[in-house]
Design an enzyme around this catalytic site. Sequence first.
Site, short mmCIF file in Angstrom:
data_model
loop_
_atom_site.label_atom_id
_atom_site.label_comp_id
_atom_site.label_asym_id
_atom_site.label_seq_id
_atom_site.Cartn_x
_atom_site.Cartn_y
_atom_site.Cartn_z
N ASP A 1 -6.45 1.99 6.55
CA ASP A 1 -5.40 1.41 5.88
C ASP A 1 -4.05 2.23 6.25
O ASP A 1 -2.96 1.76 6.33
CB ASP A 1 -5.63 1.85 4.30
CG ASP A 1 -6.77 1.09 3.61
OD1 ASP A 1 -7.18 0.02 4.44
OD2 ASP A 1 -6.75 0.88 2.52
N SER B 1 -2.64 2.94 -1.76
CA SER B 1 -2.87 4.43 -1.66
C SER B 1 -2.35 4.97 -0.18
O SER B 1 -1.60 5.79 -0.09
CB SER B 1 -4.05 4.87 -1.77
OG SER B 1 -5.04 4.09 -0.84
N1 LIG Z 1 3.45 3.72 -6.09
C1 LIG Z 1 2.51 4.49 -6.04
N2 LIG Z 1 2.97 5.71 -6.99
C2 LIG Z 1 2.03 6.68 -7.09
N3 LIG Z 1 0.78 6.51 -6.63
C3 LIG Z 1 0.21 5.54 -5.96
C4 LIG Z 1 1.11 4.54 -5.88
N4 LIG Z 1 0.53 3.67 -5.08
C5 LIG Z 1 -0.86 4.13 -4.95
N5 LIG Z 1 -1.02 5.35 -5.46
C6 LIG Z 1 -2.18 6.22 -5.42
O1 LIG Z 1 -3.29 5.37 -4.67
C7 LIG Z 1 -4.28 5.11 -6.06
C8 LIG Z 1 -4.86 3.81 -5.77
O2 LIG Z 1 -5.54 3.66 -4.62
P1 LIG Z 1 -6.81 3.14 -4.32
O3 LIG Z 1 -7.98 3.00 -5.43
O4 LIG Z 1 -7.27 3.41 -2.96
O5 LIG Z 1 -6.33 1.51 -4.53
P2 LIG Z 1 -5.62 0.74 -3.37
O6 LIG Z 1 -5.33 1.55 -2.18
O7 LIG Z 1 -6.49 -0.57 -2.97
O8 LIG Z 1 -4.21 0.25 -3.99
C9 LIG Z 1 -3.30 5.17 -7.32
O9 LIG Z 1 -4.18 5.65 -8.39
C10 LIG Z 1 -2.54 6.38 -6.91
O10 LIG Z 1 -3.24 7.71 -6.94
C1 LIG Z 2 -13.23 0.02 1.41
C2 LIG Z 2 -12.21 0.49 2.62
O1 LIG Z 2 -12.95 -0.08 3.86
C3 LIG Z 2 -10.86 -0.17 2.28
C4 LIG Z 2 -10.15 0.34 0.95
O2 LIG Z 2 -8.90 -0.16 0.90
P1 LIG Z 2 -8.26 -0.30 -0.49
O3 LIG Z 2 -7.85 1.26 -0.96
O4 LIG Z 2 -9.13 -0.82 -1.79
O5 LIG Z 2 -6.94 -1.05 -0.45
C5 LIG Z 2 -12.40 1.93 2.76
C6 LIG Z 2 -11.62 2.46 3.74
O6 LIG Z 2 -11.69 1.96 4.93
O7 LIG Z 2 -11.30 3.68 3.92
MG LIG Z 3 -6.68 2.85 -1.23
#
Ligand SMILES: Nc1ncnc2c1ncn2[C@@H]1O[C@H](COP(=O)(O)OP(=O)(O)O)[C@@H](O)[C@H]1O
Ligand SMILES: C[C@@](O)(CCOP(=O)(O)O)CC(=O)O
Ligand SMILES: [Mg+2]
Length: 399
Positions: free
Chosen positions: A205, A147
């Site tokens: 992040d 994200s």
């Molecule tokens: N390549 C991508 N294309 C579109 N949306 C994305 C993409 N990568 C991440 N996202 C957005 O970020 C969300 C995932 O974020 P999150 O739950 O924080 O998980 P993480 O950051 O750990 O991968 C997805 O559901 C979408 O909304």
């Molecule tokens: C749980 C947390 O510490 C990290 C979240 O990372 P991710 O979206 O799971 O990649 C939340 C934050 O720091 O904003």
């Molecule tokens: Mg995230």
Amino acid sequence: MQIKECIVSAPGKAILHGEHAVVHGKVALAVSLNLRTYLRLQATSTSKVCINLPNINTFLSWDVTALKQLLPDSGAELGNVNELDAELVRMLRNFVGVSNGTLDTRSMAILAFLYIYLCVFAQSGELPSLTVSVWSELPTGAGLGSSAAYSVCLAAAMLCASGTIPSPLSDQENTARWGEVEMELINRWAFQGERIIHGNPSGVDNAVGTWGGILRYRSGKTTALSRVPMLRILLTNTKVPRSTKVLVAGVKDKMNKFPSIINPVLESVDAVSCTCEQTLTEMASDTPTPEHYNVLEELIDINQHHLNVIGVGHPSLDTLCRVTLARGLHSKLTGAGGGGCGITLLRPGTVACSVVQNTIQDLRDCGYDCWETRIGAAGVQQHSPLAVKEEVLEVLARY
Ligand SMILES: Nc1ncnc2c1ncn2[C@@H]1O[C@H](COP(=O)(O)OP(=O)(O)O)[C@@H](O)[C@H]1O
Ligand SMILES: C[C@@](O)(CCOP(=O)(O)O)CC(=O)O
Ligand SMILES: [Mg+2]
């Protein structure tokens, strides 16, 4: 309005220690990964704004005239870089038909895109017609900061296309990075994107996605750790889906319910991060010894227990820890937990190659994806098409 086409990329991250605690003002140590998100922004003459997100199977477009209706008549400032404009988010929810409190993070990706598009281009005077395509090497929603990499790419591309920041590319360079001032602005807009996707992010992040490298982060303050030993890390994706937003909110609920129990746990996570940082610094100044690795492994085990206490563990992560420990290796979840990814520390030299290979096989037998990663990749970058891998360019050009 003549906008500048561009291709940008940003890395994902792994948190070594401090996830969740960092949301509540504690220290986190995080590293960038050699897995990136790529974004291509093209100028069009269709009077439409199009977004293609093949990783989440989302392809949408809107008329520019419809988006203009969302701009304030008064010419008042729309969306300030330092705080989220709650009224604009509410209007965008109505516009795209997303109810408040939705757990559909795919809709959040759309809201983050439209929010940054409207704010950045409204400031530069006109809403242009354009197409944005995003492709990521990162698994989405698995703890590796997809994200944030997405939000950093949106911010960098829109600031650059609008002329708010200059392009860093030159005739000699096909890949280039922005200066500190521009990166600070990219990071701030990316944080607003993270706010839309996560609810209450710490900012660690997007800081890693912007600056890359190995960072210490606390309450908005980022410090690059320059003296760090070469760490070998195995990444495992349990493939159990989860949402960072939901997990972060769950920890807050537990803190509210049991403050005298949970707050000391977060304090202890902070001490784990600080002790880890101290150990890494010692390892970088001296030759790393087996005792240093014993400390790093114990810290991993302690933190994994803490993360279970605050309610972000998962049986799939317990399996990861058990399977790797059977081979003498120590693991913890990384990112928000609740499934997603974990990290396993490898001892350089002292670990026979067969141990690593056997562990990877054991984890694959559990149905997990598992691979050794390289850490410390560069932060946000702009590329000329010549500098982008053929397969990535092909996906970005498909739409
Ligand atoms: N390549 C991508 N294309 C579109 N949306 C994305 C993409 N990568 C991440 N996202 C957005 O970020 C969300 C995932 O974020 P999150 O739950 O924080 O998980 P993480 O950051 O750990 O991968 C997805 O559901 C979408 O909304
Ligand atoms: C749980 C947390 O510490 C990290 C979240 O990372 P991710 O979206 O799971 O990649 C939340 C934050 O720091 O904003
Ligand atoms: Mg995230």
